[in-house]
Design an enzyme around this catalytic site. Structure first.
Site, PDB file in Angstrom:
ATOM      1  CG  HIS A 121      -1.989  -1.002   1.204  1.00 31.20           C
ATOM      2  ND1 HIS A 121      -2.845  -1.198   0.136  1.00 31.20           N
ATOM      3  CD2 HIS A 121      -2.357  -1.932   2.138  1.00 31.20           C
ATOM      4  CE1 HIS A 121      -3.675  -2.185   0.406  1.00 31.20           C
ATOM      5  NE2 HIS A 121      -3.394  -2.651   1.602  1.00 31.20           N
ATOM      6  CG  ASP A 158      -3.241  -8.341   0.719  1.00 29.98           C
ATOM      7  OD1 ASP A 158      -2.452  -8.625   1.624  1.00 29.98           O
ATOM      8  OD2 ASP A 158      -4.267  -7.640   0.898  1.00 29.98           O
ATOM      9  CG  HIS A 160      -6.898  -5.044   1.913  1.00 32.12           C
ATOM     10  ND1 HIS A 160      -6.475  -6.008   2.810  1.00 32.12           N
ATOM     11  CD2 HIS A 160      -8.023  -4.501   2.437  1.00 32.12           C
ATOM     12  CE1 HIS A 160      -7.312  -6.036   3.840  1.00 32.12           C
ATOM     13  NE2 HIS A 160      -8.260  -5.139   3.629  1.00 32.12           N
ATOM     14  CG  ASP A 241      -5.414  -9.881   3.477  1.00 32.68           C
ATOM     15  OD1 ASP A 241      -5.074 -10.398   2.394  1.00 32.68           O
ATOM     16  OD2 ASP A 241      -5.123  -8.712   3.776  1.00 32.68           O
TER      17      ASP A 241
END
Length: 305
Positions: A121, A158, A160, A241
């Site tokens: 990120h 991931d 996200h 996740d």
């Protein structure tokens, strides 16, 4: 055999109580891998010049100046610094770069970097989403600029979207970035229409509730694009996740799905003779994280370029 890079300095990055990105995450992964025959190595401290492959000096200076002598410094609502955070993040970068060096030197065909904080990120001049530096993007730039590769693929499963990796590689024609991720979900980027300055970015957003069968199909589609690129190296942002037990999202993958996707990635790599380096990103249910990471690494261990 698969190389494993880690360092106890990762545990020096301590988030406030109740924060999901916690110190025991690394131990959960290492415990799950404890009985596997891995070549275990220390993640070195990266030189500042490695970070500067993706981030400006002003950003690195700003992060370093914000590190507290004790307690925490909040960079945003999700991202904090503790006294050991800078060393942890620099060793995460160092481990990823060392892993790239080692596989390209022929020391092994695959490597897994178990460090924290995660990195995907972190944008060019912004820490966010628990991340300080764009670890995997930096490793990709090292492969391209230090080792002289022409084609690198960065694959991110991931839950996200890796907005930071996308930002850092947006203008890089030699790097294909591909991601599956839940949408809607933090950070809000990752629409299929976001394709990069050279059409080299592939986003496959998944609806909440998407299970493993649909995820595998999405990756089969992505990997056809990767195969067309004929990569010399594949880097994986390995977040776990998307697992059904994870508290931060709503996909319904299982450990077997991570294994199947990893094997599919390795099959694509084999067609090009590419090495594979994976780096830990998210995963916030400790049991699911450990099981999924083990399934991922067992699949990596099967690969021969």
């Amino acid at each position: 055999m698969t190389l494993l890079y880690t360092h106890d300095a990762a545990d020096g990055h301590v988030n406030p109580p109740g924060h999901p990105e916690q110190v025991p995450r690394r131990r959960a992964v290492l415990d799950a891998l404890a009985d596997l025959d891995l070549d275990r190595r220390s993640a070195p401290l990266a030189a500042a010049s490695e970070v500067l492959r993706c981030h400006p000096q002003t950003y690195l200076d700003r992060i370093a100046a914000a590190v507290p002598a004790e307690g925490w410094t909040a960079l945003d609502g999700d991202t904090t610094l503790s006294p050991g955070s800078l060393e942890a993040a620099m060793r995460a970068v160092g481990g990823a770069c060392a892993a790239v060096d080692a596989v390209l030197d022929g020391q092994d065909d695959t490597a897994f970097v178990v460090m924290r904080p995660p990195g995907h990120h972190a944008e060019t001049q912004m820490a966010m989403g628990f991340c300080l530096f764009g670890t995997v993007a930096i490793a990709a730039r090292r492969a391209l600029d230090h080792h002289g590769l022409s084609r690198v693929a960065v694959l991110d499963f991931d839950v996200h979207h890796g907005n930071g990796t996308q930002d850092l590689l947006w203008n890089e024609p030699r790097a294909l970035f591909a991601s599956t991720h839940q949408m809607p979900l933090f950070p809000g980027s990752g629409a299929a229409s976001e394709t990069g300055a050279h059409g080299q970015i592939v986003n496959r957003p998944l609806r909440p509730g998407t299970g493993g069968e649909a995820a595998r199909a999405a990756w089969d589609d992505i990997l056809r694009r990767v195969a067309a690129q004929d990569p010399e190296l594949i880097l994986i942002s390995a977040g776990f996740d998307a697992h059904a037990d994870d508290p931060l999202a709503n996909l319904n993958w299982r450990s077997a799905d991570f294994a199947a996707i990893t094997r599919a990635i390795c099959e694509t790599a084999a067609a090009s003779g590419a090495r594979v380096v994976s780096s830990l990103e998210g995963g916030y249910d400790l049991g699911a994280l450990g099981r999924s990471a083990r399934a991922h690494v067992e699949a990596l261990m099967e690969y021969r370029a």
